[in-house]
Design a protein around this motif. Structure first.
Motif, PDB file in Angstrom:
ATOM      1  N   ALA A  77       1.087  -1.408  -0.166  1.00 58.49           N
ATOM      2  CA  ALA A  77      -0.263  -0.023  -0.241  1.00 58.49           C
ATOM      3  C   ALA A  77       0.710   1.352   0.299  1.00 58.49           C
ATOM      4  CB  ALA A  77      -0.724  -0.127   1.289  1.00 58.49           C
ATOM      5  N   SER A  78       0.692   2.928  -0.634  1.00 57.20           N
ATOM      6  CA  SER A  78       1.382   3.252  -0.429  1.00 57.20           C
ATOM      7  C   SER A  78       0.935   4.726   1.155  1.00 57.20           C
ATOM      8  CB  SER A  78       1.225   4.410  -1.376  1.00 57.20           C
ATOM      9  OG  SER A  78      -0.817   4.766  -1.492  1.00 57.20           O
ATOM     10  N   VAL A  79       1.947   4.341   1.113  1.00 55.71           N
ATOM     11  CA  VAL A  79       1.670   5.180   2.804  1.00 55.71           C
ATOM     12  C   VAL A  79       2.085   6.509   3.107  1.00 55.71           C
ATOM     13  CG1 VAL A  79       2.619   4.310   5.666  1.00 55.71           C
ATOM     14  CG2 VAL A  79       1.819   2.905   3.680  1.00 55.71           C
ATOM     15  N   CYS A  80       1.481   6.985   3.818  1.00 57.11           N
ATOM     16  CA  CYS A  80       2.073   8.264   4.509  1.00 57.11           C
ATOM     17  C   CYS A  80       1.866   8.429   6.157  1.00 57.11           C
ATOM     18  CB  CYS A  80       1.471   9.474   3.900  1.00 57.11           C
ATOM     19  SG  CYS A  80       1.462  11.129   4.034  1.00 57.11           S
ATOM     20  N   VAL A  81       3.512   8.669   6.784  1.00 51.89           N
ATOM     21  CA  VAL A  81       3.542   9.705   7.923  1.00 51.89           C
ATOM     22  C   VAL A  81       3.890  10.654   8.020  1.00 51.89           C
ATOM     23  CG1 VAL A  81       5.026   8.266  10.251  1.00 51.89           C
ATOM     24  CG2 VAL A  81       4.437   6.886   8.426  1.00 51.89           C
ATOM     25  N   VAL A  82       2.470  10.583   9.195  1.00 50.61           N
ATOM     26  CA  VAL A  82       2.864  12.701   9.609  1.00 50.61           C
ATOM     27  C   VAL A  82       3.369  12.699  11.163  1.00 50.61           C
ATOM     28  CG1 VAL A  82       1.225  14.413   9.526  1.00 50.61           C
ATOM     29  CG2 VAL A  82       0.986  13.156   8.203  1.00 50.61           C
ATOM     30  N   GLU A  83       4.333  13.117  11.245  1.00 49.11           N
ATOM     31  CA  GLU A  83       4.432  13.074  12.888  1.00 49.11           C
ATOM     32  C   GLU A  83       4.355  14.779  12.503  1.00 49.11           C
ATOM     33  OE1 GLU A  83       5.867  13.202  16.319  1.00 49.11           O
ATOM     34  OE2 GLU A  83       5.919  11.325  15.404  1.00 49.11           O
TER      35      GLU A  83
END
Length: 570
Positions: A77-83
């Motif tokens: 899956a395409s993933v974006c992690v926002v910190e």
């Protein structure tokens, strides 16, 4: 790795289109109105959303959310992690790194005998029957699958240890080791949390996941049916088929602490970005919350210079690291914790979270929390033997016989200068006057304590009688063999040392209510489409109870596994 390994983005979106995951995305493309908050810069009702980015899985937070991101990315899956902050891994990367996972291969390899029935008994009893049985069952059933997958994916092994095991002894279902604080090791040896999170970040980048640091999630975007379409992150509208909230607790939100916690929380070691963002965003769209009255407790010495009464009066919290007492100070031979009346408040050698609950006592005779603040005191022998916050003792024996043979009872005058947050006095009466403790009460308490401690006994709080006392605090104290009880010795030798001791946290425990799939539910108990929560932003799996070491990382990891697998197969 599972049948979904290698699923590409097109395949995932095709699957999602046949499920509830597609409700929000389809509605938005058709012009349905998102609910919005004008302060966040979203369109008002009746307008379309202008999307800046689109991914399959959006993860808000890089602590236990990293596990979710890794599972999703590994499955294609395409993933974006926002910190939100500039520190990858947040509080998780500063932790002990142990994972609590029930019925694991690590426990089996260590010869631990356990069963699902016994785990359920323990969690249910330790939590005063507050656990959601369906969520607990999901955690138990998926735990070893998650741990095995993580080991295979990262090349790590996990090992069981008697340290920081089950904290609620002797609750029915309790066992001495095997469930809590499973330690990770790579080819070079044992790992600390910061290493684990850096290796997971490298793996995420290798798998093509996008990581946005210094990016705050401010709002969940929904369609007119209530399905979550994505989130506003750093001013961008990010569209996602599944959004996983992993933003941590609300320790640094003064208003939320005052509103939800039953007594004053005065110090914390969590990162300053833990301000309840996930809980707030979820409540804004009608999510239920649970266990907001609980936190993972760790009592603290105030090394920050903050005045306890000022923290109470002003509703502030101290950012504490050095003074956090996991099992290092209060249970040392020659040390006790007392309140302002000079009375001990609990078993000093017990687990940090359990001892932290001693602060909750409310005196109905003289209304108030008589144990807040309390005071950690020790004698000269303890001071010369052991390190305390800001006071380092470097020489601890020659490694032969008892660990502290050569230094115990040494000359305190040869020790380092007393740090500012400690006071020193020649007598207990003088120490009491300096700290604001009732002198007569303190002297009487220590006289009674000393008579029993010399024999290795504590008839009041039974210090040193439990497995964890000996196998955690006792080990921290050097596994002493020269005294009857490795965590007990009289406070017999002046000068005496003392410092303020307050309730602290390594995270609040309550958050968005989840079901057995880690889906966030609304106030009617119905899943909110496309929305999941894990870790300390969620209601968790233990009814807000710190049942053993590593429960935050372990449950966050297992429920991340559950959440992503549910999202990808829905």
């Amino acid at each position: 790795m599972g049948e979904n390994k290698g699923m590409d983005r097109r395949g995932f979106l095709k699957t999602a289109a046949l499920s509830s995951l597609a409700l929000g995305a389809t509605a938005a493309m058709a012009g349905c109105a998102p609910t919005g908050n004008s302060e966040a810069g979203l369109p008002s009702t009746g307008s379309d959303v202008s999307w800046d980015k689109e991914v399959d899985v959006l993860v808000l937070g890089s602590g236990t959310g990293t596990f979710a991101a890794l599972v999703a990315a590994e499955k294609g899956a395409s993933v974006c992690v926002v910190e939100k902050g500039n520190m990858w891994g947040g509080t998780a990367a500063t932790s002990g790194g142990g994972l609590a996972v029930p019925l694991s291969y690590a426990a089996e390899a260590a010869g631990v005998k356990d069963s699902k029935e016994e785990v359920v008994k323990y969690f249910t009893n330790a939590s005063d029957h507050r656990v959601d049985q369906a969520v607990l069952s999901s955690y138990i059933d998926n735990g070893n699958d998650f741990l095995t997958w993580l080991s295979d994916e990262m090349g790590w092994t996990f090992n069981a240890s008697p340290l920081f095991g089950d904290y609620y002894e002797p609750m029915e279902g309790w066992i001495p080791m095997g469930r809590g604080s499973l330690g990770a090791a790579n080819a070079e040896g044992a790992m600390v949390a910061s290493q684990m999170w850096e290796e997971m970040r490298a793996k995420l980048e290798e798998l093509g996941a996008e990581i946005l640091m210094d990016t705050e999630a401010t709002q969940l975007i929904t369609d007119e049916t209530g399905a979550v379409l994505g989130a506003v992150c750093g001013g961008q509208n990010i569209k996602a088929a599944a959004t996983i909230v992993a933003t941590g607790g609300f320790d640094h939100n003064d208003e939320m602490r005052a509103k939800y916690l039953p007594y004053k929380l005065m110090a914390t070691c969590v990162v300053p970005t833990n301000t309840g963002d996930g809980q707030r965003m979820g409540m804004d769209i009608g999510a239920s919350v649970s266990f907001m009255d609980r936190w993972w407790g760790v009592p603290c010495v105030l090394t920050t210079g903050d005045e306890p009464q000022a923290l109470i009066d002003e509703g502030r919290i101290a950012q504490e690291i050095a003074g956090c007492d996991w099992a290092m100070y209060r249970g040392l031979p020659g040390a006790v914790v007392v309140n302002k009346k000079g009375k001990r408040i609990g078993n000093e050698a017990g687990p940090y979270d359990l001892f932290n609950q001693s602060f909750a006592y409310y005196d109905t005779g003289e209304p108030g929390h008589v144990n807040i603040p309390s005071y950690l005191i020790c004698d000269a022998a303890c001071w010369a033997t052991y390190s305390m916050p800001g006071h380092i003792v470097s020489a601890v024996g020659d490694g032969e016989g008892s660990f502290f043979d050569e230094t115990y009872g040494g000359d305190a005058s040869a020790a380092d200068e007393v740090p500012a947050h400690f006071v020193k006095a020649d007598t207990l009466e003088e120490l009491a006057e300096k700290l604001g403790i009732d002198p007569a009460g303190l002297v009487a308490e220590i006289e009674a304590f000393n008579a029993n401690a010399a024999e290795g006994n504590d008839p009041v709080f039974h210090r040193g009688e439990k497995h964890l006392d000996i196998n955690t605090t006792g080990i921290m104290a050097g596994s002493r063999t020269d005294i009857p009880n490795p965590v007990l010795a009289p406070l017999a030798t002046g000068p005496f040392y003392g410092t303020t001791y307050v309730p602290g946290s390594c995270s609040t425990a309550g958050g968005l209510t989840i079901n057995e799939n880690a889906q966030v539910v609304n106030t009617a108990g119905e899943p909110i489409p496309n929305l999941y929560a894990v870790g300390c932003a969620s209601s968790g799996i233990s009814g807000g109870t710190y049942v053993h070491g590593g429960i935050s990382l372990g449950s966050g990891g297992v429920m991340s596994w559950v959440a992503v697998n549910h999202a990808l197969s829905a």
